[in-house]
Design a protein around this motif. Structure first.
Motif, PDB file in Angstrom:
ATOM      1  N   UNK A  99       0.924  -1.026  -0.175  1.00  0.00           N
ATOM      2  CA  UNK A  99       0.153  -0.276  -0.163  1.00  0.00           C
ATOM      3  C   UNK A  99       1.237   1.595  -0.098  1.00  0.00           C
ATOM      4  N   UNK A 100       0.080   2.216   0.059  1.00  0.00           N
ATOM      5  CA  UNK A 100       0.646   3.563  -0.210  1.00  0.00           C
ATOM      6  C   UNK A 100       1.187   4.110   1.024  1.00  0.00           C
ATOM      7  N   UNK A 101      -0.398   4.926   1.739  1.00  0.00           N
ATOM      8  CA  UNK A 101       0.238   5.658   2.653  1.00  0.00           C
ATOM      9  C   UNK A 101      -1.318   5.361   3.787  1.00  0.00           C
ATOM     10  N   UNK A 102      -2.250   4.752   3.212  1.00  0.00           N
ATOM     11  CA  UNK A 102      -3.265   4.732   3.227  1.00  0.00           C
ATOM     12  C   UNK A 102      -4.571   3.740   3.049  1.00  0.00           C
ATOM     13  N   UNK A 151      -6.935  14.556  11.126  1.00  0.00           N
ATOM     14  CA  UNK A 151      -5.698  14.103  10.825  1.00  0.00           C
ATOM     15  C   UNK A 151      -6.112  13.613   9.803  1.00  0.00           C
ATOM     16  N   UNK A 152      -7.112  12.527   9.301  1.00  0.00           N
ATOM     17  CA  UNK A 152      -8.004  11.947   8.870  1.00  0.00           C
ATOM     18  C   UNK A 152      -8.590  12.222   7.459  1.00  0.00           C
ATOM     19  N   UNK A 153      -9.203  13.813   7.576  1.00  0.00           N
ATOM     20  CA  UNK A 153      -9.402  14.193   6.657  1.00  0.00           C
ATOM     21  C   UNK A 153      -8.693  14.596   5.083  1.00  0.00           C
ATOM     22  N   UNK A 154      -9.091  14.525   3.968  1.00  0.00           N
ATOM     23  CA  UNK A 154      -8.991  14.426   3.162  1.00  0.00           C
ATOM     24  C   UNK A 154      -7.848  13.052   2.894  1.00  0.00           C
ATOM     25  N   UNK A 155      -7.532  12.236   2.913  1.00  0.00           N
ATOM     26  CA  UNK A 155      -6.881  11.214   3.192  1.00  0.00           C
ATOM     27  C   UNK A 155      -7.798   9.734   2.401  1.00  0.00           C
ATOM     28  N   UNK A 156      -6.620   9.613   1.012  1.00  0.00           N
ATOM     29  CA  UNK A 156      -6.818   9.152   0.119  1.00  0.00           C
ATOM     30  C   UNK A 156      -6.357   7.547   0.220  1.00  0.00           C
ATOM     31  N   UNK A 157      -7.694   6.912   0.109  1.00  0.00           N
ATOM     32  CA  UNK A 157      -7.179   5.371   0.524  1.00  0.00           C
ATOM     33  C   UNK A 157      -7.326   4.173  -0.407  1.00  0.00           C
ATOM     34  N   UNK A 158      -6.399   3.557  -0.686  1.00  0.00           N
ATOM     35  CA  UNK A 158      -7.074   2.404  -1.443  1.00  0.00           C
ATOM     36  C   UNK A 158      -7.630   1.199  -0.669  1.00  0.00           C
ATOM     37  N   UNK A 159      -8.095   0.014  -1.689  1.00  0.00           N
ATOM     38  CA  UNK A 159      -8.744  -0.752  -0.343  1.00  0.00           C
ATOM     39  C   UNK A 159      -8.086  -2.105   0.019  1.00  0.00           C
ATOM     40  N   UNK A 160      -9.095  -2.248   0.863  1.00  0.00           N
ATOM     41  CA  UNK A 160      -8.129  -3.671   1.663  1.00  0.00           C
ATOM     42  C   UNK A 160      -9.139  -4.519   1.141  1.00  0.00           C
ATOM     43  N   UNK A 161      -9.546  -6.136   0.954  1.00  0.00           N
ATOM     44  CA  UNK A 161     -10.125  -7.386   0.779  1.00  0.00           C
ATOM     45  C   UNK A 161     -10.131  -7.573   1.881  1.00  0.00           C
ATOM     46  N   UNK A 162     -11.122  -6.954   2.195  1.00  0.00           N
ATOM     47  CA  UNK A 162     -11.306  -7.031   3.903  1.00  0.00           C
ATOM     48  C   UNK A 162     -12.548  -6.913   4.224  1.00  0.00           C
ATOM     49  N   UNK A 163     -13.930  -7.730   4.885  1.00  0.00           N
ATOM     50  CA  UNK A 163     -14.832  -6.962   5.195  1.00  0.00           C
ATOM     51  C   UNK A 163     -14.922  -6.493   6.536  1.00  0.00           C
ATOM     52  N   UNK A 164     -15.580  -4.836   6.634  1.00  0.00           N
ATOM     53  CA  UNK A 164     -16.106  -4.782   7.895  1.00  0.00           C
ATOM     54  C   UNK A 164     -17.089  -4.477   7.769  1.00  0.00           C
ATOM     55  N   UNK A 165     -17.943  -4.333   9.085  1.00  0.00           N
ATOM     56  CA  UNK A 165     -19.229  -4.419   8.951  1.00  0.00           C
ATOM     57  C   UNK A 165     -19.160  -2.800  10.655  1.00  0.00           C
ATOM     58  N   UNK A 166     -19.715  -2.132  10.435  1.00  0.00           N
ATOM     59  CA  UNK A 166     -19.977  -0.773  10.563  1.00  0.00           C
ATOM     60  C   UNK A 166     -20.902  -0.719  11.818  1.00  0.00           C
TER      61      UNK A 166
END
Length: 174
Positions: A99-102, A151-166
């Motif tokens: 991954x990159x940074x996120x 800290x997390x505003x405007x973060x570009x994040x790639x996907x993780x192939x894992x599921x989460x139930x929010x």
């Protein structure tokens, strides 16, 4: 490899317990190094659950120090009540290596309503398990951003192939 951070704003010990239980496979597989609970008004019941589970508890106003002292190279930001689905630790371990940074986990509920909710979760950017390099979070904290939202505003994040139930309820105060 990963330090999990949760911000507790209420006394919902059941929500914390549910999230902590879903993190156990990551500890067993060596992906999760620690869980840090940021105390933003949590009650005695939640503190007891956190301490019994071996979590590090820090006041929310010590976020920058908690980030600098984190054991993991990566920080997994979760909302209390969120549940990581089986296989998350292996998927995260594989993804962060490239991954990159996120990166961000995938919502278990793929309905149109859930996808719209995901897109509008600007007040809670970590709703879907945001994973960021610790050094990036520390750099952002040094620049004066002292809350998880900042800290997390405007973060570009790639996907993780894992599921989460929010978490099923919005976090109090956000």
């Amino acid at each position: 490899m990963v330090s999990a951070f949760l911000e507790m704003r209420d006394n919902d010990a059941a929500a914390l317990g549910m999230t902590l239980a879903s993190l156990v496979p990551g500890a067993v597989e060596g992906v999760l190094r620690e869980v840090v609970i940021l105390d933003a008004g949590m009650g005695a019941d939640v503190r007891a659950v956190a301490e019994h589970a071996g979590c590090v508890v820090r006041p929310v106003d010590e976020l920058e120090g908690a980030l600098h002292g984190a054991k993991g190279e990566w920080v997994l930001l979760l909302e209390p009540g969120a549940t990581l689905m089986p296989g998350w630790a292996e998927a995260l371990g594989t993804t962060v290596a490239a991954a990159g940074d996120a990166c961000r986990l995938t919502n278990e509920d793929r309905s149109l309503i859930a996808r719209l909710s995901d897109m509008t979760a600007r007040k809670r950017p970590w709703r879907l398990g945001l994973v960021m390099r610790r050094r990036v979070l520390c750099d952002r904290a040094r620049s004066g951003r002292v809350s998880l939202v900042e800290l997390t505003r405007a973060v570009r994040a790639g996907p993780v192939p894992a599921l989460i139930r929010p978490a099923r309820r919005p976090a109090a105060g956000l």
